[in-house]
Design a protein around this motif. Structure first.
Motif, PDB file in Angstrom:
ATOM      1  N   TYR A 208      21.725  11.608  -0.378  1.00  0.00           N
ATOM      2  CA  TYR A 208      21.579  10.976   0.864  1.00  0.00           C
ATOM      3  C   TYR A 208      20.417  11.766   1.315  1.00  0.00           C
ATOM      4  O   TYR A 208      19.358  11.257   1.996  1.00  0.00           O
ATOM      5  CB  TYR A 208      22.789  11.243   1.534  1.00  0.00           C
ATOM      6  N   ILE A 209      20.546  13.273   1.573  1.00  0.00           N
ATOM      7  CA  ILE A 209      19.514  13.942   2.194  1.00  0.00           C
ATOM      8  C   ILE A 209      17.879  13.456   1.649  1.00  0.00           C
ATOM      9  O   ILE A 209      17.171  13.359   2.013  1.00  0.00           O
ATOM     10  CB  ILE A 209      19.909  15.222   2.221  1.00  0.00           C
ATOM     11  N   GLU A 210      18.146  13.620   0.054  1.00  0.00           N
ATOM     12  CA  GLU A 210      16.787  13.320  -0.391  1.00  0.00           C
ATOM     13  C   GLU A 210      16.084  11.786  -0.188  1.00  0.00           C
ATOM     14  O   GLU A 210      15.001  11.785   0.497  1.00  0.00           O
ATOM     15  CB  GLU A 210      17.015  13.385  -1.998  1.00  0.00           C
ATOM     16  N   SER A 211      17.250  10.803  -0.015  1.00  0.00           N
ATOM     17  CA  SER A 211      16.692   9.559   0.443  1.00  0.00           C
ATOM     18  C   SER A 211      16.103   9.505   1.700  1.00  0.00           C
ATOM     19  O   SER A 211      15.168   8.834   2.011  1.00  0.00           O
ATOM     20  CB  SER A 211      17.694   8.553   0.252  1.00  0.00           C
ATOM     21  N   GLU A 212      16.694  10.274   2.618  1.00  0.00           N
ATOM     22  CA  GLU A 212      16.343  10.156   3.874  1.00  0.00           C
ATOM     23  C   GLU A 212      14.914  10.937   4.294  1.00  0.00           C
ATOM     24  O   GLU A 212      14.127  10.169   4.994  1.00  0.00           O
ATOM     25  CB  GLU A 212      17.511  10.895   4.781  1.00  0.00           C
ATOM     26  N   LEU A 213      14.954  12.007   3.528  1.00  0.00           N
ATOM     27  CA  LEU A 213      13.576  12.629   3.754  1.00  0.00           C
ATOM     28  C   LEU A 213      12.181  11.868   2.970  1.00  0.00           C
ATOM     29  O   LEU A 213      11.149  11.712   3.532  1.00  0.00           O
ATOM     30  CB  LEU A 213      13.569  14.047   3.120  1.00  0.00           C
TER      31      LEU A 213
ATOM     32  N   TYR B  23      14.743  20.780  -3.664  1.00  0.00           N
ATOM     33  CA  TYR B  23      14.895  20.563  -5.116  1.00  0.00           C
ATOM     34  C   TYR B  23      14.899  21.993  -5.849  1.00  0.00           C
ATOM     35  O   TYR B  23      15.461  22.186  -6.935  1.00  0.00           O
ATOM     36  CB  TYR B  23      13.615  19.959  -5.560  1.00  0.00           C
ATOM     37  N   LEU B  24      14.404  23.067  -5.178  1.00  0.00           N
ATOM     38  CA  LEU B  24      14.553  24.464  -5.794  1.00  0.00           C
ATOM     39  C   LEU B  24      15.854  24.769  -6.101  1.00  0.00           C
ATOM     40  O   LEU B  24      16.573  25.375  -6.986  1.00  0.00           O
ATOM     41  CB  LEU B  24      13.821  25.433  -4.785  1.00  0.00           C
ATOM     42  N   ASN B  25      16.972  24.401  -5.243  1.00  0.00           N
ATOM     43  CA  ASN B  25      18.464  24.624  -5.270  1.00  0.00           C
ATOM     44  C   ASN B  25      19.178  23.627  -5.704  1.00  0.00           C
ATOM     45  O   ASN B  25      20.211  23.687  -5.991  1.00  0.00           O
ATOM     46  CB  ASN B  25      18.859  25.015  -3.851  1.00  0.00           C
ATOM     47  N   ALA B  26      18.616  22.424  -6.359  1.00  0.00           N
ATOM     48  CA  ALA B  26      19.133  21.403  -6.904  1.00  0.00           C
ATOM     49  C   ALA B  26      20.147  21.735  -8.128  1.00  0.00           C
ATOM     50  O   ALA B  26      21.345  21.164  -8.369  1.00  0.00           O
ATOM     51  CB  ALA B  26      18.297  20.408  -7.353  1.00  0.00           C
ATOM     52  N   GLN B  27      19.891  22.493  -8.829  1.00  0.00           N
ATOM     53  CA  GLN B  27      20.841  23.207 -10.018  1.00  0.00           C
ATOM     54  C   GLN B  27      22.111  23.687  -9.216  1.00  0.00           C
ATOM     55  O   GLN B  27      23.235  23.234  -9.789  1.00  0.00           O
ATOM     56  CB  GLN B  27      20.219  24.253 -10.889  1.00  0.00           C
TER      57      GLN B  27
ATOM     58  N   ARG C 165      15.954  20.365 -10.763  1.00  0.00           N
ATOM     59  CA  ARG C 165      14.886  19.355 -10.176  1.00  0.00           C
ATOM     60  C   ARG C 165      13.467  20.235 -10.149  1.00  0.00           C
ATOM     61  O   ARG C 165      12.962  20.043  -8.865  1.00  0.00           O
ATOM     62  CB  ARG C 165      15.408  18.702  -8.809  1.00  0.00           C
ATOM     63  N   TYR C 166      13.268  21.173 -10.808  1.00  0.00           N
ATOM     64  CA  TYR C 166      12.360  21.992 -10.638  1.00  0.00           C
ATOM     65  C   TYR C 166      10.748  21.434 -10.442  1.00  0.00           C
ATOM     66  O   TYR C 166       9.858  21.547  -9.721  1.00  0.00           O
ATOM     67  CB  TYR C 166      12.056  23.163 -11.340  1.00  0.00           C
TER      68      TYR C 166
ATOM     69  N   LEU D  66       8.520  29.025 -13.224  1.00  0.00           N
ATOM     70  CA  LEU D  66       9.254  30.192 -14.325  1.00  0.00           C
ATOM     71  C   LEU D  66      10.463  29.522 -14.749  1.00  0.00           C
ATOM     72  O   LEU D  66      11.039  29.843 -15.800  1.00  0.00           O
ATOM     73  CB  LEU D  66       9.453  31.701 -13.568  1.00  0.00           C
ATOM     74  N   ARG D  67      11.097  28.724 -13.891  1.00  0.00           N
ATOM     75  CA  ARG D  67      12.383  27.868 -14.361  1.00  0.00           C
ATOM     76  C   ARG D  67      11.812  26.721 -15.326  1.00  0.00           C
ATOM     77  O   ARG D  67      12.867  25.886 -15.563  1.00  0.00           O
ATOM     78  CB  ARG D  67      13.169  27.499 -13.399  1.00  0.00           C
ATOM     79  N   GLY D  68      10.814  26.609 -15.644  1.00  0.00           N
ATOM     80  CA  GLY D  68      10.445  25.222 -16.587  1.00  0.00           C
ATOM     81  C   GLY D  68      10.110  23.908 -15.925  1.00  0.00           C
ATOM     82  O   GLY D  68      10.072  23.030 -16.381  1.00  0.00           O
ATOM     83  N   GLY D  69       9.657  24.028 -14.592  1.00  0.00           N
ATOM     84  CA  GLY D  69       9.334  22.712 -14.036  1.00  0.00           C
ATOM     85  C   GLY D  69       7.753  22.216 -14.614  1.00  0.00           C
ATOM     86  O   GLY D  69       7.153  23.346 -14.646  1.00  0.00           O
ATOM     87  N   ASN D  70       7.735  21.108 -14.534  1.00  0.00           N
ATOM     88  CA  ASN D  70       6.298  20.694 -14.788  1.00  0.00           C
ATOM     89  C   ASN D  70       5.455  20.145 -13.578  1.00  0.00           C
ATOM     90  O   ASN D  70       6.041  20.063 -12.588  1.00  0.00           O
ATOM     91  CB  ASN D  70       6.613  19.413 -15.814  1.00  0.00           C
TER      92      ASN D  70
END
Length: 529
Positions: free
Chosen positions: A207-212, A243-247, A254-255, A423-427
């Motif tokens: 929900y937060i993601e969709s609102e933003l 997204y940094l804290n999505a895990q 979601r990096y 560092l955590r593997g995001g593209n």
């Protein structure tokens, strides 16, 4: 003095009437001075005043607010403020801060021994949801008026609603971070007609993601809105943080998305690191829009609260004349918060500031530690990062209520988010850029460049501590790195033991307060409480 003022929250308080003597529920009061949802937005300026209330709810409590919850009734107007409660939840519970007052609630905060009846756990929870209720009310009432507006006023008000939706999303992000599965309501849910259901943490994330994402086209372009108002860059910054804290929040990393929104800010060309780190936290920091993406505006003349930056600065200072003059608060310090020995020695091995300008401590009359008595304020260095003096050394406009703005989002956070996500593997990013961004931060601090071999996650948690300490990140950061609970990382009085001891993982979430569970049968308590 700042050109931007927060409207008095008392002047724009919306009072809802819940009874009717005529048995007609749509009756408008005869007295024109009575404010209701039917007449509150009858002038163009009233829409902006209503929005100002939402911004002000982050820094002041409002003397006319009548809280229904016993936790808030018991608290003084300063303690019940959102910023004061948020800061305490993120800082006092960690290695970055230990409080000397011995107050019930704060002792348990730092010791990791809180319960569902802890005063501060309840205050934070209720403050979040009071503010969400304000946002819902504003969005509902203003949306009902939008169809009757036209031209530039309609465009302005449409943007105001987008800013209100951002604030609601921000408050829900705080609730999701701290409490996990929480009660959920939007503007579609009329007060008094339902009991809020509990939403799963992962669903609230969506929900937060969709609102933003939905409000992005309506928000002002980066740096084009009035000072201390939300723009598209603030939206990107919150998404980056989300997204940094999505895990942690959802179990799914979601990096890559974090890097995407970091890139939006970095590539906008609107921001750069301000040359002076210290100046970002002084009484004239409202002039540094080059780095501060979104602040909470403070003004010693027009914003009087004991729960905003006034609390952060006063509580970090003792009673000596030298200390209060250094911090620009001649009215006196409160001798409350200071750094733990563990944080200073781990993150700043050289606490003098000679090898890293970010080591901004007040040490006169203070001992580094170890801290053996939490209520002895002279044990532990004082944080001198935030002050009520300008970059030229002039005290703020008021010796009690400060002029120093609180930075909610800064460019350096975005640089660090980018580097960690890589560092955590995001593209969408690369190691060379990550190293360059981290070294830009370090070069400003005079700390010296690091090599690619030194840039790892162990380095990142300490670098975030060096750059962002006392800005409301530490609890969330330590949880993401697996260091907040357990026994891998100990600090002074973690687990309520002087040298620190392992704590249980259930403390990664605060409990749903007992008072709310008693009032709402839909709520299930977090595990471990």
């Amino acid at each position: 003095m700042k050109s931007y003022k927060i409207f008095s929250i008392q002047a724009v308080m919306i009072t809802m009437l819940a009874c009717s003597c005529t048995k007609k529920l749509n009756t408008v009061p005869i007295d024109p001075l009575v404010t209701t949802s039917a007449n509150v937005y009858n002038t163009p300026i009233s829409y902006k005043e209503g929005l100002a209330k939402l911004y002000a709810s982050m820094a002041v409590s409002g003397q006319n607010i009548s809280f229904s919850e016993p936790d808030l009734q018991a608290a003084d107007q300063g303690t019940a403020c959102f910023l004061r409660e948020y800061w305490a939840a993120e800082e006092v519970t960690t290695d970055e801060c230990i409080n000397a007052w011995g107050d019930g609630g704060l002792v348990e905060y730092h010791g990791g021994i809180w319960s569902d009846q802890n005063l501060y756990v309840g205050l934070m929870y209720q403050r979040i949801f009071v503010n969400i209720a304000y946002c819902n009310e504003y969005i509902r009432d203003v949306n009902a008026k939008l169809g009757s507006l036209s031209g530039s006023l309609k465009n302005d008000v449409t943007q105001y609603v987008a800013e209100a939706r951002f604030l609601r999303a921000y408050f829900y992000e705080c609730a999701m971070d701290m409490y996990g599965n929480v009660p959920f309501a939007t503007e579609a849910d009329l007060p008094g007609t339902f009991i809020p259901k509990q939403i799963a943490r992962a669903d609230l994330f969506k929900y937060i993601e969709s609102e933003l994402i939905a409000i992005q086209p309506t928000l002002a372009d980066p740096t084009t809105n009035e000072y201390a108002r939300i723009d598209r860059a603030a939206d990107w910054a919150l998404l980056s943080r989300l997204y940094l804290n999505a895990q942690v929040f959802t179990g799914t990393a979601r990096y890559t998305d974090c890097i995407t929104y970091c890139n939006n800010i970095i590539n906008s060309g609107k921001y750069a690191l301000h040359p002076s780190y210290q100046n970002l936290f002084l009484a004239d920091n409202n002039g540094y829009r080059d780095e501060i993406i979104l602040p909470l505006a403070e003004d010693g003349t027009n914003t009087e609260s004991y729960g905003d930056m006034t609390f952060i600065i006063h509580a970090a200072v003792g009673g000596s004349e030298d200390a209060t003059n250094t911090f620009g608060i001649a009215s006196g310090g409160w001798a409350g918060n200071r750094m733990t020995n563990t944080f200073v020695t781990r993150v700043f091995p050289d606490a003098s500031g000679n090898t890293d300008k970010r080591a901004i401590f007040y040490t006169s009359g203070q001992t580094l530690g170890p801290i053996t008595q939490p209520t002895v304020f002279t044990q532990g260095y004082l944080c001198a990062k935030f002050k009520n003096v300008t970059s030229t050394g002039i005290p703020g406009s008021n010796t009690t209520f400060v002029d120093t703005d609180y930075p909610l989002f800064r460019l350096s956070e975005i640089y660090l988010n980018y580097a960690e996500a890589v560092l955590r593997g995001g593209n969408g990013g690369d190691a060379a850029t990550a190293l360059s961004l981290v070294n830009k931060i370090r070069e400003r601090a005079g700390a010296g460049d690091i090599t690619s071999g030194q840039l790892d996650l162990n380095f990142m948690i300490d670098e975030r501590g060096r750059e962002l300490y006392w800005e409301g990140f530490r609890r969330t950061d330590l949880i993401r790195f697996g260091l907040f609970t357990g026994g891998v990382y100990l600090w002074d009085f973690k687990g309520n033991v002087q040298s620190g001891t392992a704590t249980d993982a259930h403390l990664n979430l605060f409990p749903i307060p007992a008072s709310d569970r008693q009032n709402n049968p839909n709520l299930v308590q977090n595990p471990g409480y």
